[in-house]
Design an enzyme around this catalytic site. Structure first.
Site, PDB file in Angstrom:
ATOM      1  CG  ASN A 115      22.474 -41.611-108.067  1.00 45.24           C
ATOM      2  OD1 ASN A 115      22.647 -40.764-108.929  1.00 45.24           O
ATOM      3  ND2 ASN A 115      21.478 -42.476-108.125  1.00 45.24           N
ATOM      4  CG  ASP A 151      20.700 -51.164-107.870  1.00 49.69           C
ATOM      5  OD1 ASP A 151      20.068 -51.152-108.951  1.00 49.69           O
ATOM      6  OD2 ASP A 151      21.940 -51.110-107.807  1.00 49.69           O
ATOM      7  CE  LYS A 197      14.112 -33.448 -89.105  1.00 54.20           C
ATOM      8  NZ  LYS A 197      14.474 -32.153 -88.568  1.00 54.20           N
ATOM      9  CE  LYS A 212      25.802 -53.377-113.534  1.00 53.12           C
ATOM     10  NZ  LYS A 212      26.365 -52.128-113.047  1.00 53.12           N
ATOM     11  CE  LYS A 250      20.836 -54.574-115.422  1.00 50.74           C
ATOM     12  NZ  LYS A 250      20.475 -53.402-114.643  1.00 50.74           N
TER      13      LYS A 250
END
Ligand code: PMT
Length: 400
Positions: free
Chosen positions: A211, A280, A290, A339, A343
């Site tokens: 990301n 995640d 590859k 969350k 958590k």
């Protein structure tokens, strides 16, 4: 909220060394942060850089002479000493260090330094043998015991053709130490564990899932905590930022590596702040070679990664404060609140990552803090450094 140095009056002392050119860059960085900078130059410094350069960039006359008159009857070295929030000498030569350590005041800069009562940062730069000499080390010890902060010179090739410690540190590092000088040590004795950056999950040896996290938010928190006197460990995914000074940095690639590292360090931490953007999922069976182009479509089977923060919440000790981040694109309050509860967090910092000036890669962030007791604090877009300090303020309030 502005950066820490905004509107602070900084006096920059420049001495006669080849590194004097770097003080110009330091002045530019200080001005960019919004500081009001006054420059004092020794006579020898003017042989390396012209005072006009500093005058133009600082927007103030440069003080070069103890007795110079500008027609306003002011005594610059005393007036500036009273106005300064901090003084930084960069580069500081052996001569100026010897004089300041021994209270000699025979020019504008040394006289000014005798009169300053606020933070003083000295940045030695000289030949290695001069730096390592007994007299120099003795003088630096005197300055430290007088309350000055000294930045160790960096090692490398020197102007005299030799190599070793003696180089003036890079201006961003001097700026970083100046910020540390100006920050109260309200987290002294605390152990802070911060995670930053993305993780990379291999698809094959040349491709991965990741990301756009740059690490800026997490690094800003780690630096702010270090400036406030905490012992900081930073666990970072792959980023291009340089390692912050005086912080132990542990580099990881995958979520599993991050989990293993964080779990091994968590018990000793008083404050844990999980800024990292952890994948995640990871490819279930990364290819050993590859993957070659083939059919129009291909299916990649993913497997869930450990939820590090959830596990930290499960293991949380009474003395620990646990902070998570929530990167959302919609329904910030609902998603972040979920969350926070699931958590077992004390604070969750919610940011909408699809808003300009917020989230991934930017220098600013617009966040809302959600607290365990149901309170929330919505903040305007601020520099990530300012977000970091505000978050640490709130963590400190919870600690007490
Ligand atoms: O790095 P920058 O470019 O400065 O960008 C900053 C940021 C956008 C990455 C940061 O502000 C941010 O929002 N970080 C959290 C990103 C994220 O993964 O959010 P999340 O909502 O998916 O995860 C919630 C929390 O659980 C996070 O604290 C995350 O670290 C943690 N988590 C998530 C998944 C997982 N497997 N393990 C975790 O510990």
């Amino acid at each position: 909220m502005k950066a820490l140095i905004h509107n602070k009056t900084i006096v920059l002392g420049v001495c006669g060394g080849i590194a004097a050119y770097k003080s110009v860059e330091l002045l530019r960085l200080l001005k960019k942060e919004g500081a009001d900078v006054r420059v004092m130059m020794t006579r020898n410094a003017q042989a390396f850089v012209g005072s006009m350069t500093f005058e133009a960039l600082s927007g103030h006359p440069v003080c070069t002479n103890l007795f110079e008159s500008r027609g306003d009857a002011s005594i610059k070295h005393i007036e500036w000493a009273e106005q300064a929030d901090a003084a930084v000498i960069a580069p500081a030569t052996a001569n100026i260090i010897g004089k300041i350590a021994n209270g000699i005041a025979d020019d504008a800069l040394t006289t000014f330094m005798l009169a300053v009562t606020k933070q003083k940062l000295i940045c030695p730069s000289m030949n290695t043998l001069m730096y390592q000499s007994k007299a120099m080390q003795r003088n630096l010890e005197i300055l430290k015991s007088d309350g000055c902060m000294i930045i160790e010179p960096s090692a490398g090739e020197l102007a005299c053709g030799t190599s070793g410690p003696g180089r003036l540190p890079e201006p961003p590092d001097i700026l970083d130490r100046l910020k540390a000088c100006l920050t109260s040590k309200d987290l002294k004795g605390k152990h802070v564990l911060v995670t930053a950056g993305p993780t990379r999950e291999a698809i094959d040896p040349v491709r991965f899932i990741s990301n756009p996290s740059s690490g800026k938010m997490g690094f800003a928190i780690a630096k702010a905590a270090e400036h406030r006197g905490a012992e900081v460990i930073l666990v970072s995914g792959p980023v291009t930022l340089s390692d912050p000074l005086y912080i132990k940095v542990i580099k990881v690639q995958t979520a599993e590596e991050m989990a293993e590292t964080v779990f091994s360090l968590a018990e000793q931490a008083d404050i844990i702040i999980k800024t990292a953007a952890v994948s995640d999922y990871r490819p279930k069976e990364p290819a050993k070679q590859k993957i070659k182009k083939g059919d129009e479509e291909m299916v990649l089977t993913l497997q869930k990664n450990p939820d590090i923060l959830r596990e930290l919440g499960r293991r949380k000790k009474d003395h620990q404060t646990l902070v998570g981040f929530a990167a959302e694109t919609q329904e910030l309050e609902m998603n972040a609140g979920k969350k926070l509860a699931e958590k077992n967090l004390d604070i969750i910092v919610g940011n909408l990552v699809n808003h300009p000036g917020s989230g991934f890669g930017t220098d600013t962030n617009q966040v809302t803090l959600f607290f365990r007791n149901g309170d929330k604090e919505q903040l305007p877009a601020m520099e990530k450094e300012a977000v970091a300090h505000l978050l640490l303020d709130r963590v400190k309030e919870l600690l007490s």
